[in-house]
Design a protein around this motif. Structure first.
Motif, short mmCIF file in Angstrom:
data_model
loop_
_atom_site.label_atom_id
_atom_site.label_comp_id
_atom_site.label_asym_id
_atom_site.label_seq_id
_atom_site.Cartn_x
_atom_site.Cartn_y
_atom_site.Cartn_z
N PRO A 178 45.35 42.11 35.05
CA PRO A 178 45.95 40.87 35.59
C PRO A 178 44.94 39.86 36.10
N ALA A 179 43.90 40.34 36.80
CA ALA A 179 42.90 39.40 37.32
C ALA A 179 42.13 38.74 36.18
N ALA A 180 41.81 39.52 35.14
CA ALA A 180 41.08 38.96 33.99
C ALA A 180 41.94 37.94 33.26
N LEU A 181 43.23 38.22 33.12
CA LEU A 181 44.11 37.28 32.44
C LEU A 181 44.27 35.99 33.24
N SER A 182 44.38 36.11 34.54
CA SER A 182 44.52 34.93 35.39
C SER A 182 43.28 34.05 35.29
N ALA A 183 42.12 34.68 35.32
CA ALA A 183 40.87 33.91 35.20
C ALA A 183 40.77 33.26 33.82
N ALA A 184 41.21 33.98 32.79
CA ALA A 184 41.14 33.43 31.43
C ALA A 184 42.07 32.25 31.26
N ARG A 185 43.24 32.30 31.87
CA ARG A 185 44.17 31.17 31.79
C ARG A 185 43.56 29.92 32.41
N ALA A 186 42.85 30.09 33.51
CA ALA A 186 42.21 28.94 34.15
C ALA A 186 41.05 28.44 33.31
#
Length: 507
Positions: A178-186
């Motif tokens: 989840p943290a990696a996906l959130s960073a990737a979305r940004a």
């Protein structure tokens, strides 16, 4: 699905099979532009009520629409450029520089050229779109977020990793931390916004085309492949719904056993569904997929229907399909769950190949018409189920499909002497090179008791095998055929007359 078209499969109709990419037009590949609207008008004038297409999803390996990166997204290649120019988001393309050859799609040249134009249009939209258009994009994105959010991020990550498959991405992204996906979305917000814009354009243009078709009395017949590609937003977003290991690799893959087309069968390579996992939430993924299809089409063909009764499971380590085995599918439970959510399903069951009683029982229990292919009708005696006098009303008769040669190509190059003799006797086309064979086939399909009759445009036009769309089991060089409007000639008038005399005209 439009209400007036809910009963399309219950009344006597006919139509033409033509993929969107085969339409004429100046931009290298058929799309939702002006030629598509003229095609609809031609169908209406020819007395037809159906336009069948192939999957509208993005193409995959070998340019196939059956190996897509998304089961929900639309093909960017079908987004017409003319509306983008009209809105002021895209300057008129330099067609002299593009110099696309007519007659076939050169995917190696068309894909990068079209994608560059779409990126120009996105830049134009970002700079000058009206408040109304921006609000519409925002509202549409919110409505489609269930599939769109993962698709947009998937496409952005694929670009960021040079097109590498998702299971080779850094582990936090491949395993959806989840943290990696959130960073990737940004980090990739701009790229995600571009893919969102393209899908919005696709949906709005298809909706306009479908509205025009429905207004002319034409129902759209979609095509839903049973399986999804391994490298897809679907597998990456929900690996728990497939037989995948912790490394993202499938343990078993899809295909079909040895048959008429191949002595070693066909190893498609698609990961197989974990039907138990899908059943746990009431087949929600399938319900969402069918809901999306019904927003795009009035009726749809579901490919490889037999896989819902039992599918050919091939060990992922096997290079061919020979070592596969039949394993049970979800059966009636899947369709009951979808029907409970969406109502009666206007489905054509693609029931070709090795069909066993359990497949026929599932098809009939669901109330779906099956398919009868005239090219396959002349290999036995007068009891062959595909011969028109043996058809049943709850069926769809085709002269051929996208996987067949054209009728003329089959007659000249593929039919055995026995098949040619039987077909000649049955159709009244006794010469080896009978110039009216295609009309004899169209007439035989039209006068069948099958409620639905569909003809590939190549057969309506009497084209030879060089105009074939696909050869099953072969990679490369397919899915590229296009027609020119001048080829239509007076075919519409003849088709209208055959349609009228066989009782398939609107009314």
């Amino acid at each position: 699905m439009s209400a007036p078209f809910a009963s399309l499969l219950d009344r006597r109709t006919s139509g033409v099979l033509l993929h969107v990419t085969s339409l004429p037009g100046p931009h290298g590949i058929g799309d939702f532009g002006p030629a598509a609207f003229r095609w609809v008008d031609w169908l209406a004038e020819a007395g037809q009520q159906l336009w069948q297409v192939l999957p509208l999803t993005p193409i995959g390996p070998g340019d196939s629409p059956y190996q897509s990166v998304s089961a929900f997204a639309g093909s960017p290649l079908m987004v017409a450029l003319e509306p983008l120019v009209e809105r002021g988001w895209l300057p008129p393309p330099d067609l002299a520089a593009a110099a696309f050859a007519p007659g076939r799609v050169d995917y190696a040249r068309v894909v990068p050229w079209r994608m560059a134009r779409l990126r120009e249009a996105w830049a134009g939209f970002s700079a000058s779109a009206s408040a109304e258009d921006r609000a519409d994009l925002t509202a549409w994105s919110a409505a489609e977020v269930g599939w769109l959010a993962d698709y947009g991020l998937f496409m952005a990550l694929e670009a960021a990793h040079g097109g590498a498959p998702w299971w080779t991405w850094p582990a936090p992204l491949a395993r959806r931390d989840p943290a990696a996906l959130s960073a990737a979305r940004a980090r990739h917000a701009d790229e995600i916004a571009f893919w969102t814009f393209v899908q919005w354009c696709f949906d709005r243009q298809l909706a306009a085309l479908k509205a025009h078709a429905n207004a002319r009395g034409i129902g759209l017949v979609g095509d839903l492949p049973i399986f999804v590609a391994h490298h897809s937003a679907d597998c990456w977003a929900r690996p728990d719904l497939y037989h995948l290991g912790a490394d993202g690799q499938p343990s078993v893959v899809a295909g079909v056993p040895p048959d008429f087309f191949s002595a070693t069968g066909q190893r498609w390579g698609n990961p197989l569904y974990d039907w138990r996992a899908m059943a746990a939430d009431g087949y929600r993924w399938w319900t969402d997929r069918v809901r999306r299809m019904l927003a795009q089409a009035d009726v749809f063909r579901i490919d490889h229907f037999r896989g819902f009764a039992a599918c050919w499971e091939i060990p992922a380590t096997s290079p061919t399909a020979i070592d596969g085995r039949w394993v049970p599918g979800p059966g009636r439970a899947l369709f009951e769950a979808i029907e409970a959510a969406l109502g009666r399903l206007p489905i054509i069951a693609e029931d070709l190949g090795i069909i066993t009683p359990d497949v026929e029982a599932l098809r009939d229990d669901c109330g779906f018409p099956g398919m009868r292919i005239l090219q396959f009708a002349f290999g036995g005696d007068g009891r062959h189920a595909y011969l028109p006098h043996n058809h049943v009303p709850a069926s769809v008769v085709y002269t051929g499909t996208h996987d067949n040669d054209t009728c003329l190509g089959w007659w000249r190059d593929a039919a055995t002497p026995a098949e040619r003799h039987a077909a000649g006797c049955y159709l009244g086309a006794l010469g080896h090179d009978a110039c009216d064979l295609h009309w004899a086939m169209v007439r035989a399909a039209s006068t069948s008791v099958a409620r639905t009759a569909i003809f590939p445009l190549q057969d309506v036009l009497g084209l030879d095998g060089s105009h074939r769309m696909n050869v099953p089991g072969r990679m490369g060089g397919h899915w590229a055929w296009r027609f020119d409007e001048a080829m239509l000639g007076d075919a519409g008038r003849v088709l209208r007359d055959i349609t009228a005399i066989s009782g398939r005209t609107p009314g």
